[in-house]
Motif scaffolding. Structure first.
Motif, PDB file in Angstrom:
ATOM      1  N   TYR A 221      34.577  37.986  42.596  1.00 43.02           N
ATOM      2  CA  TYR A 221      35.467  37.508  41.416  1.00 43.02           C
ATOM      3  C   TYR A 221      36.839  37.299  42.025  1.00 43.02           C
ATOM      4  O   TYR A 221      37.549  36.571  41.430  1.00 43.02           O
ATOM      5  CB  TYR A 221      35.873  38.854  40.480  1.00 43.02           C
ATOM      6  CG  TYR A 221      34.738  39.063  39.756  1.00 43.02           C
ATOM      7  CD1 TYR A 221      34.500  38.223  38.674  1.00 43.02           C
ATOM      8  CD2 TYR A 221      33.851  40.192  40.010  1.00 43.02           C
ATOM      9  CE1 TYR A 221      33.366  38.691  37.661  1.00 43.02           C
ATOM     10  CE2 TYR A 221      32.987  40.818  39.172  1.00 43.02           C
ATOM     11  CZ  TYR A 221      32.470  39.998  38.156  1.00 43.02           C
ATOM     12  OH  TYR A 221      31.507  40.148  37.272  1.00 43.02           O
TER      13      TYR A 221
ATOM     14  N   ASP B 183      40.508  44.376  34.793  1.00 41.93           N
ATOM     15  CA  ASP B 183      40.273  43.377  33.610  1.00 41.93           C
ATOM     16  C   ASP B 183      39.365  42.639  33.740  1.00 41.93           C
ATOM     17  O   ASP B 183      38.642  41.989  32.809  1.00 41.93           O
ATOM     18  CB  ASP B 183      41.702  43.045  32.981  1.00 41.93           C
ATOM     19  CG  ASP B 183      42.308  44.137  32.580  1.00 41.93           C
ATOM     20  OD1 ASP B 183      42.217  45.119  32.409  1.00 41.93           O
ATOM     21  OD2 ASP B 183      43.649  43.842  32.088  1.00 41.93           O
ATOM     22  N   ASN B 184      38.949  41.986  34.770  1.00 39.67           N
ATOM     23  CA  ASN B 184      38.320  40.797  34.969  1.00 39.67           C
ATOM     24  C   ASN B 184      36.818  41.153  35.469  1.00 39.67           C
ATOM     25  O   ASN B 184      36.156  40.316  35.519  1.00 39.67           O
ATOM     26  CB  ASN B 184      38.712  39.910  36.344  1.00 39.67           C
ATOM     27  CG  ASN B 184      40.051  39.367  36.238  1.00 39.67           C
ATOM     28  OD1 ASN B 184      40.257  39.059  35.010  1.00 39.67           O
ATOM     29  ND2 ASN B 184      40.983  39.476  37.170  1.00 39.67           N
ATOM     30  N   PHE B 185      36.536  42.606  35.483  1.00 41.84           N
ATOM     31  CA  PHE B 185      35.075  42.938  35.923  1.00 41.84           C
ATOM     32  C   PHE B 185      34.396  43.211  34.419  1.00 41.84           C
ATOM     33  O   PHE B 185      34.697  44.096  33.867  1.00 41.84           O
ATOM     34  CB  PHE B 185      35.281  44.187  36.812  1.00 41.84           C
ATOM     35  CG  PHE B 185      35.910  44.295  37.937  1.00 41.84           C
ATOM     36  CD1 PHE B 185      36.216  43.178  38.450  1.00 41.84           C
ATOM     37  CD2 PHE B 185      36.316  45.403  38.695  1.00 41.84           C
ATOM     38  CE1 PHE B 185      37.064  42.920  39.654  1.00 41.84           C
ATOM     39  CE2 PHE B 185      36.876  45.367  39.965  1.00 41.84           C
ATOM     40  CZ  PHE B 185      37.148  44.190  40.320  1.00 41.84           C
ATOM     41  N   LYS B 186      33.675  42.162  34.005  1.00 39.36           N
ATOM     42  CA  LYS B 186      33.005  42.205  32.766  1.00 39.36           C
ATOM     43  C   LYS B 186      31.548  42.514  32.718  1.00 39.36           C
ATOM     44  O   LYS B 186      31.043  42.854  31.824  1.00 39.36           O
ATOM     45  CB  LYS B 186      33.512  40.865  32.018  1.00 39.36           C
ATOM     46  CG  LYS B 186      34.718  40.585  31.971  1.00 39.36           C
ATOM     47  CD  LYS B 186      35.053  39.387  31.030  1.00 39.36           C
ATOM     48  CE  LYS B 186      36.303  39.009  30.684  1.00 39.36           C
ATOM     49  NZ  LYS B 186      36.514  38.068  31.962  1.00 39.36           N
ATOM     50  N   LEU B 187      30.853  42.323  33.985  1.00 37.83           N
ATOM     51  CA  LEU B 187      29.653  42.447  34.106  1.00 37.83           C
ATOM     52  C   LEU B 187      29.015  43.558  33.478  1.00 37.83           C
ATOM     53  O   LEU B 187      27.931  43.584  32.664  1.00 37.83           O
ATOM     54  CB  LEU B 187      29.139  42.169  35.476  1.00 37.83           C
ATOM     55  CG  LEU B 187      27.757  41.870  35.773  1.00 37.83           C
ATOM     56  CD1 LEU B 187      27.467  40.346  35.098  1.00 37.83           C
ATOM     57  CD2 LEU B 187      27.057  41.720  37.251  1.00 37.83           C
TER      58      LEU B 187
ATOM     59  N   LYS C  49      48.749  48.715  32.392  1.00 35.58           N
ATOM     60  CA  LYS C  49      48.135  48.580  31.135  1.00 35.58           C
ATOM     61  C   LYS C  49      49.062  48.868  30.002  1.00 35.58           C
ATOM     62  O   LYS C  49      49.642  49.916  30.221  1.00 35.58           O
ATOM     63  CB  LYS C  49      46.742  49.301  30.826  1.00 35.58           C
ATOM     64  CG  LYS C  49      45.593  48.852  31.781  1.00 35.58           C
ATOM     65  CD  LYS C  49      44.270  49.560  31.361  1.00 35.58           C
ATOM     66  CE  LYS C  49      43.328  49.256  32.739  1.00 35.58           C
ATOM     67  NZ  LYS C  49      42.273  50.262  32.800  1.00 35.58           N
TER      68      LYS C  49
ATOM     69  N   ASN D 134      41.484  43.099  40.106  1.00 28.07           N
ATOM     70  CA  ASN D 134      41.923  43.743  38.671  1.00 28.07           C
ATOM     71  C   ASN D 134      40.952  43.942  38.092  1.00 28.07           C
ATOM     72  O   ASN D 134      40.009  43.163  37.531  1.00 28.07           O
ATOM     73  CB  ASN D 134      42.674  42.233  38.365  1.00 28.07           C
ATOM     74  CG  ASN D 134      43.739  42.751  36.858  1.00 28.07           C
ATOM     75  OD1 ASN D 134      42.903  43.620  36.252  1.00 28.07           O
ATOM     76  ND2 ASN D 134      44.779  42.195  36.778  1.00 28.07           N
TER      77      ASN D 134
ATOM     78  N   ARG E 148      30.419  45.904  31.343  1.00 27.68           N
ATOM     79  CA  ARG E 148      31.171  46.575  30.121  1.00 27.68           C
ATOM     80  C   ARG E 148      30.192  46.247  28.977  1.00 27.68           C
ATOM     81  O   ARG E 148      29.278  45.635  29.006  1.00 27.68           O
ATOM     82  CB  ARG E 148      32.499  45.643  29.974  1.00 27.68           C
ATOM     83  CG  ARG E 148      33.261  46.168  30.922  1.00 27.68           C
ATOM     84  CD  ARG E 148      34.580  45.331  30.766  1.00 27.68           C
ATOM     85  NE  ARG E 148      35.972  46.116  30.976  1.00 27.68           N
ATOM     86  CZ  ARG E 148      37.186  45.757  30.866  1.00 27.68           C
ATOM     87  NH1 ARG E 148      37.260  44.391  30.057  1.00 27.68           N
ATOM     88  NH2 ARG E 148      38.110  46.113  31.163  1.00 27.68           N
ATOM     89  N   TRP E 149      30.853  46.917  27.958  1.00 22.94           N
ATOM     90  CA  TRP E 149      30.103  46.708  26.707  1.00 22.94           C
ATOM     91  C   TRP E 149      30.165  45.042  25.961  1.00 22.94           C
ATOM     92  O   TRP E 149      31.051  44.462  26.489  1.00 22.94           O
ATOM     93  CB  TRP E 149      30.546  47.650  25.446  1.00 22.94           C
ATOM     94  CG  TRP E 149      32.107  47.399  25.466  1.00 22.94           C
ATOM     95  CD1 TRP E 149      32.568  46.485  24.632  1.00 22.94           C
ATOM     96  CD2 TRP E 149      32.986  48.090  25.945  1.00 22.94           C
ATOM     97  NE1 TRP E 149      33.982  46.501  24.581  1.00 22.94           N
ATOM     98  CE2 TRP E 149      34.443  47.717  25.443  1.00 22.94           C
ATOM     99  CE3 TRP E 149      33.204  49.273  26.874  1.00 22.94           C
ATOM    100  CZ2 TRP E 149      35.506  48.057  25.681  1.00 22.94           C
ATOM    101  CZ3 TRP E 149      34.398  49.830  27.339  1.00 22.94           C
ATOM    102  CH2 TRP E 149      35.700  49.184  27.046  1.00 22.94           C
TER     103      TRP E 149
ATOM    104  N   ARG F 229      45.837  48.755  36.872  1.00 21.38           N
ATOM    105  CA  ARG F 229      44.701  47.533  36.597  1.00 21.38           C
ATOM    106  C   ARG F 229      44.038  47.646  37.971  1.00 21.38           C
ATOM    107  O   ARG F 229      42.799  46.996  38.022  1.00 21.38           O
ATOM    108  CB  ARG F 229      45.258  46.391  36.160  1.00 21.38           C
ATOM    109  CG  ARG F 229      45.300  46.580  34.692  1.00 21.38           C
ATOM    110  CD  ARG F 229      45.641  45.097  34.014  1.00 21.38           C
ATOM    111  NE  ARG F 229      45.856  45.330  32.709  1.00 21.38           N
ATOM    112  CZ  ARG F 229      47.016  44.889  32.115  1.00 21.38           C
ATOM    113  NH1 ARG F 229      47.983  44.855  33.037  1.00 21.38           N
ATOM    114  NH2 ARG F 229      47.113  44.903  30.825  1.00 21.38           N
TER     115      ARG F 229
END
Lengths: 97, 172
Positions: A84, A90-94, B86, A88, A96-97, A24
């Motif tokens: 951010y 998992d925290n990069f959401k910008l 993961k 990690n 993403r779908w 991650r």
């Protein structure tokens, strides 16, 4: 020794792919991409024993691209960290779908 | 003797690669990577790529890895003492993917075993004897591949400017 080098190269490439898929931490994913590039370099050098010196010239170019990629990628990681406060993925959401 | 050395360095490279994937802290991961890169440089020497072995140590194990280390220390990431793997279905899917990749590659290399010495290997040995370790690469690099070489220079310039713009504080 060419065959053994090719087997080693494929093992390193597979390990690098696995690292990119399961880790991650963005920096370690990046490190695993470098591992994949090195596996390809090893395959190029092994095949250059078969095909002539051109393979080694290609390794030279791959190393240059890897250095450029490391500089730009780490700069992106730094600017993402400023936003951010984490690396990690998992925290990069910008994006993403 | 060369075969034995090859297997020793291959074992170190593989162990280092496993360490990169499994190490808990990013700094540990990085140090395993340095071990992998150094043993790969030794394997390059065994495969008669002397110049690239030197470049591997100087550029990869030296410059790029130190850059990674700087970023890890700059972002103060050295304190994660648990693995950030993961889990669950994703890990399973990754296993399937790399299993497929390993299977395809093993099948390819199993079917097409190469017997030495080869024409390319003899040509490289001749070039090494005639021009030396650096000249053997420089000869094609500055004649046949001179345009890609120049483009590489432009790429490095773009990378430097891009890295500066991205990492500057006021840019975003």
């Amino acid at each position: 020794m060419i065959n053994e080098a090719l087997v080693l190269s494929s093992l390193l490439f597979v390990l690098g792919t696995f690292g990119v898929l399961v880790r991650r931490n963005a920096i370690i994913m990046f490190l695993c991409i470098e591992l994949q590039l090195n596996a390809v370099n090893l395959a190029f050098i092994a095949f250059s024993r078969l095909m002539g010196i051109d393979g080694q010239v290609f390794v030279f170019f791959v190393m240059t691209v890897a250095a450029a990629e490391a500089a730009v990628g780490l700069a992106i990681i730094i600017s993402v960290f400023r936003h951010y406060e984490t690396v990690n993925v998992d925290n990069f959401k910008l994006l993403r779908w | 003797m060369i075969e034995v050395l090859f297997y020793v360095f291959a074992a170190v490279a593989l162990g280092g690669a496993l360490g990169v994937v499994w190490a808990k802290s990013p700094v540990g991961s990085l140090l395993y990577m340095v071990a992998t890169l150094a043993s790969l440089a030794c394997i390059f020497v065994l495969l008669e790529a002397h110049f690239l072995a030197a470049i591997q140590v100087i550029v990869y194990a030296g410059a790029i890895m130190v850059l990674f280390l700087f970023v890890i220390m700059l972002l103060n990431l050295g304190h994660d003492y648990q693995r950030d793997l993961k889990g669950g279905a994703f890990a399973l899917l990754s296993f399937v993917i790399i299993g497929l990749m390993a299977g395809i590659l093993a099948r390819q290399f199993g079917e097409n075993a190469i017997t030495e010495p080869t024409a390319g290997g003899r040509a490289i040995d001749a070039a090494l004897a005639e021009h030396g370790a650096v000249g053997a690469i420089a000869q094609p690099l500055y004649t046949t591949y001179v345009v890609p070489f120049e483009i590489t220079g432009i790429l490095l310039l773009v990378a430097i400017v891009g890295a500066l713009v991205l990492a500057k504080k006021s840019s975003l």
